[in-house]
Design a protein around this motif. Structure first.
Motif, PDB file in Angstrom:
ATOM      1  N   ALA A 232      95.395   4.310  62.355  1.00  0.00           N
ATOM      2  CA  ALA A 232      94.063   4.073  61.797  1.00  0.00           C
ATOM      3  C   ALA A 232      93.801   2.598  61.526  1.00  0.00           C
ATOM      4  O   ALA A 232      92.663   2.136  61.609  1.00  0.00           O
ATOM      5  CB  ALA A 232      93.877   4.879  60.518  1.00  0.00           C
ATOM      6  N   ASP A 233      94.835   1.857  61.201  1.00  0.00           N
ATOM      7  CA  ASP A 233      94.658   0.439  60.870  1.00  0.00           C
ATOM      8  C   ASP A 233      95.875  -0.346  61.356  1.00  0.00           C
ATOM      9  O   ASP A 233      96.699  -0.799  60.564  1.00  0.00           O
ATOM     10  CB  ASP A 233      94.490   0.270  59.359  1.00  0.00           C
ATOM     11  CG  ASP A 233      94.098  -1.152  58.990  1.00  0.00           C
ATOM     12  OD1 ASP A 233      93.575  -1.868  59.868  1.00  0.00           O
ATOM     13  OD2 ASP A 233      94.328  -1.550  57.828  1.00  0.00           O
ATOM     14  N   PRO A 234      96.018  -0.486  62.669  1.00  0.00           N
ATOM     15  CA  PRO A 234      97.223  -1.112  63.219  1.00  0.00           C
ATOM     16  C   PRO A 234      97.318  -2.603  62.925  1.00  0.00           C
ATOM     17  O   PRO A 234      96.372  -3.346  63.186  1.00  0.00           O
ATOM     18  CB  PRO A 234      97.079  -0.878  64.729  1.00  0.00           C
ATOM     19  CG  PRO A 234      95.605  -0.746  64.937  1.00  0.00           C
ATOM     20  CD  PRO A 234      95.070  -0.085  63.706  1.00  0.00           C
ATOM     21  N   PRO A 235      98.438  -3.038  62.333  1.00  0.00           N
ATOM     22  CA  PRO A 235      98.645  -4.466  62.098  1.00  0.00           C
ATOM     23  C   PRO A 235      99.008  -5.185  63.390  1.00  0.00           C
ATOM     24  O   PRO A 235      99.207  -4.540  64.428  1.00  0.00           O
ATOM     25  CB  PRO A 235      99.809  -4.481  61.108  1.00  0.00           C
ATOM     26  CG  PRO A 235     100.546  -3.214  61.377  1.00  0.00           C
ATOM     27  CD  PRO A 235      99.525  -2.215  61.831  1.00  0.00           C
ATOM     28  N   PRO A 236      99.096  -6.502  63.387  1.00  0.00           N
ATOM     29  CA  PRO A 236      99.442  -7.249  64.604  1.00  0.00           C
ATOM     30  C   PRO A 236     100.809  -6.853  65.154  1.00  0.00           C
ATOM     31  O   PRO A 236     101.691  -6.404  64.415  1.00  0.00           O
ATOM     32  CB  PRO A 236      99.441  -8.706  64.125  1.00  0.00           C
ATOM     33  CG  PRO A 236      98.609  -8.704  62.890  1.00  0.00           C
ATOM     34  CD  PRO A 236      98.830  -7.377  62.239  1.00  0.00           C
ATOM     35  N   LEU A 237     100.978  -7.031  66.459  1.00  0.00           N
ATOM     36  CA  LEU A 237     102.253  -6.691  67.092  1.00  0.00           C
ATOM     37  C   LEU A 237     103.406  -7.525  66.539  1.00  0.00           C
ATOM     38  O   LEU A 237     104.556  -7.088  66.567  1.00  0.00           O
ATOM     39  CB  LEU A 237     102.148  -6.883  68.608  1.00  0.00           C
ATOM     40  CG  LEU A 237     101.260  -5.871  69.349  1.00  0.00           C
ATOM     41  CD1 LEU A 237     101.185  -6.237  70.828  1.00  0.00           C
ATOM     42  CD2 LEU A 237     101.802  -4.467  69.184  1.00  0.00           C
ATOM     43  N   ALA A 238     103.088  -8.713  66.049  1.00  0.00           N
ATOM     44  CA  ALA A 238     104.139  -9.551  65.476  1.00  0.00           C
ATOM     45  C   ALA A 238     104.818  -8.838  64.310  1.00  0.00           C
ATOM     46  O   ALA A 238     106.028  -8.968  64.103  1.00  0.00           O
ATOM     47  CB  ALA A 238     103.555 -10.886  65.016  1.00  0.00           C
ATOM     48  N   GLU A 239     104.033  -8.062  63.556  1.00  0.00           N
ATOM     49  CA  GLU A 239     104.611  -7.314  62.437  1.00  0.00           C
ATOM     50  C   GLU A 239     105.505  -6.188  62.937  1.00  0.00           C
ATOM     51  O   GLU A 239     106.553  -5.890  62.356  1.00  0.00           O
ATOM     52  CB  GLU A 239     103.506  -6.750  61.555  1.00  0.00           C
ATOM     53  CG  GLU A 239     104.038  -6.040  60.313  1.00  0.00           C
ATOM     54  CD  GLU A 239     102.929  -5.644  59.362  1.00  0.00           C
ATOM     55  OE1 GLU A 239     103.086  -4.609  58.684  1.00  0.00           O
ATOM     56  OE2 GLU A 239     101.915  -6.367  59.283  1.00  0.00           O
ATOM     57  N   THR A 254     110.750  -5.816  76.740  1.00  0.00           N
ATOM     58  CA  THR A 254     111.315  -4.470  76.788  1.00  0.00           C
ATOM     59  C   THR A 254     110.263  -3.441  77.185  1.00  0.00           C
ATOM     60  O   THR A 254     110.525  -2.543  77.989  1.00  0.00           O
ATOM     61  CB  THR A 254     111.926  -4.091  75.430  1.00  0.00           C
ATOM     62  OG1 THR A 254     112.914  -5.065  75.075  1.00  0.00           O
ATOM     63  CG2 THR A 254     112.577  -2.710  75.493  1.00  0.00           C
ATOM     64  N   ALA A 255     109.064  -3.562  76.627  1.00  0.00           N
ATOM     65  CA  ALA A 255     107.994  -2.632  76.972  1.00  0.00           C
ATOM     66  C   ALA A 255     107.674  -2.711  78.463  1.00  0.00           C
ATOM     67  O   ALA A 255     107.489  -1.687  79.132  1.00  0.00           O
ATOM     68  CB  ALA A 255     106.756  -2.938  76.140  1.00  0.00           C
ATOM     69  N   THR A 262     102.377  -3.466  78.887  1.00  0.00           N
ATOM     70  CA  THR A 262     102.524  -4.314  77.716  1.00  0.00           C
ATOM     71  C   THR A 262     102.531  -3.450  76.455  1.00  0.00           C
ATOM     72  O   THR A 262     102.079  -2.299  76.481  1.00  0.00           O
ATOM     73  CB  THR A 262     101.358  -5.311  77.615  1.00  0.00           C
ATOM     74  OG1 THR A 262     100.154  -4.583  77.345  1.00  0.00           O
ATOM     75  CG2 THR A 262     101.217  -6.119  78.899  1.00  0.00           C
ATOM     76  N   PRO A 263     103.015  -3.991  75.329  1.00  0.00           N
ATOM     77  CA  PRO A 263     102.949  -3.231  74.073  1.00  0.00           C
ATOM     78  C   PRO A 263     101.527  -2.814  73.720  1.00  0.00           C
ATOM     79  O   PRO A 263     101.300  -1.697  73.238  1.00  0.00           O
ATOM     80  CB  PRO A 263     103.521  -4.209  73.046  1.00  0.00           C
ATOM     81  CG  PRO A 263     104.445  -5.074  73.827  1.00  0.00           C
ATOM     82  CD  PRO A 263     103.772  -5.240  75.165  1.00  0.00           C
TER      83      PRO A 263
END
Length: 324
Positions: A232-239, A254-255, A262-263
């Motif tokens: 519902a509220d995805p944080p940045p991929l860095a997190e 890896t993805a 891509t991720p």
């Protein structure tokens, strides 16, 4: 046209019969004045018979007695489902003849084709090296890791590159057989499709389950769980990378290696998977579902469904997968 169809013990019953039925129908409904020659299919085995995955016995011509070089080699799927079972069949000494035959004919320039797990035999034989190919969507990560020289695109139902044609999961055998017919007569292929009520299924993407794909790698499994917990509220991929204990670059690499995407693309697949589930199991509005999977604007979800699945939210809610 002389076609050699490779059959090993444990062959997928429906795959073998689909190829034979489509080609047989093509011979039966040949158009008046059709110039393309009929299809002559020889089922080739290690000996004079094989047993299918469901225990049926099929008569075969031993490979060493094949009377001529075929115009086309086809490799139907085996009935095995897990990567370990598929690999065991491919590497079995009892099936070495199939690899040798595939490699020899491909090297000589004979067109080759395979569907579903049958693509592993062509890849193991080196017949797909440096070519684009597809396979069963749930075996994509395993295929990609074992055959890095093959440019895998498991989002497609059918991929033709050079002299090799590969088809996706299970009933994509029908697409492979129609491709064989269409190479020689598009009109005949259309007639066969009408007789057998065969539709157009350009992509396997609508059937790929992100959870199953991610299970090919522990990091991707953890990433898939991380994504689902924050839809519902995805944080940045860095997190995500930080919580998984890896660098963002490692997550990206890896993805791409495991999933072929891509991720961010994978996040979209998870969102679509969850949106489809909610559409089919709840009465939530499209707007509410879009919010639950992380889109503030339902138009974004609609566009994604159209682009990735070739259909609409209404069609997904009704249980369909084709464009309307």
């Amino acid at each position: 046209m002389q076609i050699a169809m490779v059959a090993v013990d444990g062959i997928f019953d429906s795959g073998l019969s689909a190829l034979l039925d489509v080609l047989g129908t093509a011979n039966a409904v040949r158009l008046q004045g059709e110039e393309a020659p009929p299809f002559t299919v020889t089922v080739v085995g290690a000996d004079t018979e094989v047993r299918t995955g469901n225990g049926l016995t099929v008569a075969t011509v031993p490979a060493e007695e094949l009377p001529h070089r075929p115009d086309l080699l086809l490799m139907p799927a085996t009935g095995f489902k897990t990567p370990d079972e598929v690999l065991a069949a491919v590497r079995s000494p009892a099936n070495a003849w199939a690899l040798e035959l595939s490699a020899r004919l491909a090297e000589a320039g004979t067109p080759v084709g395979a569907a579903c797990t049958g693509t592993f035999f062509l890849a193991e034989a080196g017949a797909l090296d440096h070519l684009r190919a597809t396979t069963s969507w749930w075996l994509g990560p395993f295929f990609r890791s074992r055959y890095p020289k093959v440019v895998l695109d498991e989002s497609r139902t059918l991929v033709q590159d050079g002299q090799a044609t590969t088809a996706g999961a299970a009933f994509a055998h029908i697409d492979l057989a129609l491709w064989v017919v269409r190479r020689h007569s598009p009109e005949l292929a259309d007639t066969v499709a009408r007789y057998l009520l065969i539709g157009d299924r350009p992509s396997q993407a609508a059937f790929a389950v992100p959870t199953l794909l991610a299970q090919a790698d522990p990091m991707m499994t953890a990433f898939e769980r991380w994504v689902r917990a924050r839809l519902a509220d995805p944080p940045p991929l860095a997190e995500a990378a930080r919580e998984l204990g890896v660098s963002e670059r490692t997550l990206q690499r890896t993805a791409q290696a495991v999933l072929g995407m891509t991720p961010l693309d994978f996040v979209q697949e998870v969102r679509l998977d969850q949106a489809t589930f909610l559409l089919r199991t709840t009465s939530l509005s499209a707007e509410a579902i879009a919010t639950r999977v992380g889109y503030r604007n339902v138009g974004t979800l609609r566009a994604l469904v159209r682009r990735k699945r070739g259909t609409t939210l209404d069609a997904l809610r009704q249980g369909g997968s084709g464009a309307d």
